[in-house]
Write a protein that holds these residues in place. Sequence first.
Motif, PDB file in Angstrom:
ATOM      1  N   ALA B 138     -13.854  -7.167 -19.098  1.00 27.78           N
ATOM      2  CA  ALA B 138     -14.469  -8.270 -20.478  1.00 27.78           C
ATOM      3  C   ALA B 138     -15.558  -8.250 -20.935  1.00 27.78           C
ATOM      4  O   ALA B 138     -15.673  -9.006 -21.890  1.00 27.78           O
ATOM      5  N   ARG B 140     -17.748  -5.862 -20.816  1.00 29.53           N
ATOM      6  CA  ARG B 140     -18.009  -4.114 -21.889  1.00 29.53           C
ATOM      7  C   ARG B 140     -16.977  -5.008 -23.381  1.00 29.53           C
ATOM      8  O   ARG B 140     -18.211  -4.359 -23.676  1.00 29.53           O
ATOM      9  N   ARG B 141     -16.045  -5.858 -23.227  1.00 30.99           N
ATOM     10  CA  ARG B 141     -15.459  -5.551 -24.252  1.00 30.99           C
ATOM     11  C   ARG B 141     -16.159  -6.837 -25.311  1.00 30.99           C
ATOM     12  O   ARG B 141     -16.720  -6.332 -26.765  1.00 30.99           O
ATOM     13  N   LEU B 144     -19.811  -5.033 -26.938  1.00 29.07           N
ATOM     14  CA  LEU B 144     -18.817  -3.934 -27.762  1.00 29.07           C
ATOM     15  C   LEU B 144     -18.903  -4.328 -28.987  1.00 29.07           C
ATOM     16  O   LEU B 144     -19.418  -3.749 -30.380  1.00 29.07           O
ATOM     17  N   TYR B 145     -17.607  -5.212 -28.857  1.00 32.38           N
ATOM     18  CA  TYR B 145     -17.346  -6.175 -30.244  1.00 32.38           C
ATOM     19  C   TYR B 145     -17.253  -7.237 -30.388  1.00 32.38           C
ATOM     20  O   TYR B 145     -16.666  -7.637 -31.417  1.00 32.38           O
ATOM     21  N   GLU B 148     -16.905  -8.790 -34.033  1.00 35.58           N
ATOM     22  CA  GLU B 148     -16.051  -8.686 -34.761  1.00 35.58           C
ATOM     23  C   GLU B 148     -14.592  -9.580 -33.768  1.00 35.58           C
ATOM     24  O   GLU B 148     -14.172  -9.893 -35.147  1.00 35.58           O
ATOM     25  N   ILE B 149     -14.788  -9.489 -32.925  1.00 35.19           N
ATOM     26  CA  ILE B 149     -13.603 -10.732 -32.228  1.00 35.19           C
ATOM     27  C   ILE B 149     -13.685 -11.351 -32.566  1.00 35.19           C
ATOM     28  O   ILE B 149     -12.759 -11.943 -32.901  1.00 35.19           O
ATOM     29  N   LYS B 152     -12.552 -12.531 -35.925  1.00 34.57           N
ATOM     30  CA  LYS B 152     -11.326 -12.303 -36.076  1.00 34.57           C
ATOM     31  C   LYS B 152     -10.696 -13.474 -35.845  1.00 34.57           C
ATOM     32  O   LYS B 152      -9.945 -14.369 -35.911  1.00 34.57           O
ATOM     33  N   GLU B 153     -11.318 -13.949 -34.567  1.00 38.20           N
ATOM     34  CA  GLU B 153     -10.458 -15.469 -33.891  1.00 38.20           C
ATOM     35  C   GLU B 153     -10.143 -16.394 -35.121  1.00 38.20           C
ATOM     36  O   GLU B 153      -9.823 -17.670 -35.379  1.00 38.20           O
ATOM     37  N   ASN B 156      -8.260 -16.497 -38.174  1.00 39.84           N
ATOM     38  CA  ASN B 156      -7.003 -17.335 -37.763  1.00 39.84           C
ATOM     39  C   ASN B 156      -6.793 -18.681 -37.599  1.00 39.84           C
ATOM     40  O   ASN B 156      -4.859 -18.325 -38.391  1.00 39.84           O
ATOM     41  N   THR B 157      -6.892 -18.986 -38.317  1.00 37.78           N
ATOM     42  CA  THR B 157      -6.804 -20.573 -38.979  1.00 37.78           C
ATOM     43  C   THR B 157      -7.058 -21.053 -40.348  1.00 37.78           C
ATOM     44  O   THR B 157      -7.333 -21.985 -41.163  1.00 37.78           O
ATOM     45  N   GLU B 158      -6.754 -19.271 -40.952  1.00 41.01           N
ATOM     46  CA  GLU B 158      -7.588 -19.414 -42.292  1.00 41.01           C
ATOM     47  C   GLU B 158      -6.124 -19.546 -43.199  1.00 41.01           C
ATOM     48  O   GLU B 158      -5.308 -18.870 -42.757  1.00 41.01           O
ATOM     49  N   ALA B 159      -6.101 -20.512 -44.317  1.00 41.39           N
ATOM     50  CA  ALA B 159      -5.761 -20.881 -45.359  1.00 41.39           C
ATOM     51  C   ALA B 159      -4.858 -19.011 -45.502  1.00 41.39           C
ATOM     52  O   ALA B 159      -5.686 -18.671 -46.113  1.00 41.39           O
ATOM     53  N   ASP B 160      -3.141 -18.810 -45.751  1.00 38.63           N
ATOM     54  CA  ASP B 160      -3.378 -17.737 -46.022  1.00 38.63           C
ATOM     55  C   ASP B 160      -1.409 -18.117 -46.182  1.00 38.63           C
ATOM     56  O   ASP B 160      -0.104 -17.495 -45.634  1.00 38.63           O
ATOM     57  N   PRO B 161      -1.283 -19.606 -47.111  1.00 36.73           N
ATOM     58  CA  PRO B 161       0.351 -19.614 -47.115  1.00 36.73           C
ATOM     59  C   PRO B 161       1.353 -18.212 -47.353  1.00 36.73           C
ATOM     60  O   PRO B 161       1.241 -16.577 -47.910  1.00 36.73           O
TER      61      PRO B 161
END
Lengths: 508, 170
Positions: B138, B140-141, B144-145, B148-149, B152-153, B156-161
Amino acid sequence: MTLPRGVYDRDDLTKDQTLFADVVIVGSGAGGGTLAAELAEEGVDVIVLEEGSYNTEFDSHASKAIRRMYRDAGATMSLGNPPILYQEGMTVGGSAVINGGMKWRTPDNILHRWDVEDGLDRIGPKEMDFFFSRVENRINVAYQDPESIGRDNQLLKEGADKNGWDVIPNRRNQLHCSGTNNCAWGCPTGAKRSPIVTYIPRALHFGARIYSNVRVGKILRKGKRAVGVEGRVVKANGKTGARITVAAKLVVSSCGSIQTPALLSRSGFKSPSGQLGRNLSMHPNVKVMAIFDEDVRGWEGVHQAYQVREFKQEGFVFAAVNIPPSIVAMTAPHYGRGLADVMADYNKTVIAGLLLEDTSLGRVVTLPGGAPVALYQLNQIDFEKLRRGLEMLCELLFSVGAKRVLLPVDGMDEPTNADEARAILARGFPRSALEVVTVHLMGTARMGIDRRWAVTDSYGMFHDAAGLMVCDASLFPSPIGVNPCLTIQTLATRNAAHILDNRKRYLQ
Amino acid sequence: MIDSGYKHSLLARKILVAMAPIVCPPEIEDQDLIHASVDALEAFMSSCTGQVQSATAVGLYAFEFSSCLHPAHNGRTFSQLPHDKAQAWFELWWHSPLVPMREFAKKTKGLLAMAYYELPEIAEQLDYHPEKWIRLVARRRLDLYGDEIRAKEAENTEADPLMAALEAHR
């Protein structure tokens, strides 16, 4: 644990109450969670009722996870020969919180069959591409980062390569999965993009309300129209508490292929097709344990990083699936000293499974008290495929150095090479001796254009009632031969578009 | 989690205690883990349905008392038998051609073995340390990233109807 805004549980629901919404969804998993988020974002007032609890913190304690998130502590079994142990998730986010995270599109040949044979509207690969892509983007379908792949999966791939068999990396809903190998007990890092970290927070963000610990007893009707649902709070001791009634313009059953037909049946809905509860497929699954000389430590790395597709046309695929010692010990056909000897080699073991696209069909019957029972008889064709699949799986594992293989057959010798495996399996064995499990339950409220042989229309709307939709794997007209979660989520997105396209009809 | 507060009856516990050294590795006695295993099983069964709890109890009692009928047991119940005879009785059920007897033996063994192999002492013995592994990877994840993580999180709640996206696609 503090619940996020919009989530209610048994501690909040101490008094009888009636709630109102545009849409009430029973079940918060791949179907219900996805539908809730898509509708809520478009301004639809959505209530989701979920029998399980709201869980977001996960660890490696298998039996605790089973108690928390598996219906009836995972002790559910279909009746038939052989009896098949099956699991249903019971937690906010549903079975997708505890599944392996494989995300394959419905194969084109299956979509084509649904199009031509079942007459489903706009179900071809081209028409479905938008919906698949939308879900894949939301849940981050991707291949594993190399550092997350453990030795057990490397051995499986090496074996397939050595035999010249088709093997492909698995597509999984993960955001840089680190390979904790904890998928079945809930992802401890949130890397697995299950509904509990994607669609559920999204649904809540856009105003949906989730009532957890509510068991829905029946769908309320006015004549042939569904007008809401009635449920009871499930207390921590399993007893029933306050009555929760939800009045809604559209009722959606998203509680899976076992619970959906039972809910509809006990609510008095009938399908003249006679198909409600029938057409149950299961993707029967058998596992072998291969003991190697080297340290494998299958729990250090993601499970099912690869899928062996060589025999896809015959109807089965292979994958390596590490299981914790407690579950291995539970299912191993040994006891006492024999069990101790097997378990002493736990860290040298590769556990590999075979998933079958079945031709057997079972059904779900609803008992007088309202509980469902799954009946499923493995037919000779499928039994023979499982036997042949085991033979091929042994061949693969021995080709990369397995010293012995434990077969999932009660009382069977343990082969120490591929020839022995072939000979042992060729001797034959009774169906009842085979240990079969599954987590893929499909098809008990099949879609179809014709009400004479289908329960719902192409978009999950119940043919013979108004205001009632089905949105889970019950809809599948046939098994799909790959992990069903992405298909469920994609159909849910498509169903959401159908509702929104027909707001006047369904939501006014 | 459903916790019905299930408790083994005294008799059921006695039967399970007698069964544990037969179905679990024999070392369970020297390790003094019989009661810990039976307790863990009790906790697990607390989340099972009433039907499963009742069926288990019925199976245990049938297993216990039918032993009296065996000519070599001199009227003794399973839990009163010496180890070798108790083991033979279990084996008789395990290999029984009668499905309910065989299934009872398999399922009860399965539950007891699960409880035993989940004990921390046994995990240690097997060199099985998933929590340590989870902590390691966990971290290491995120190393490394992490950026980006987090991005992306947030997405998740951005508008995209849905309908606008579908319209654009069409």
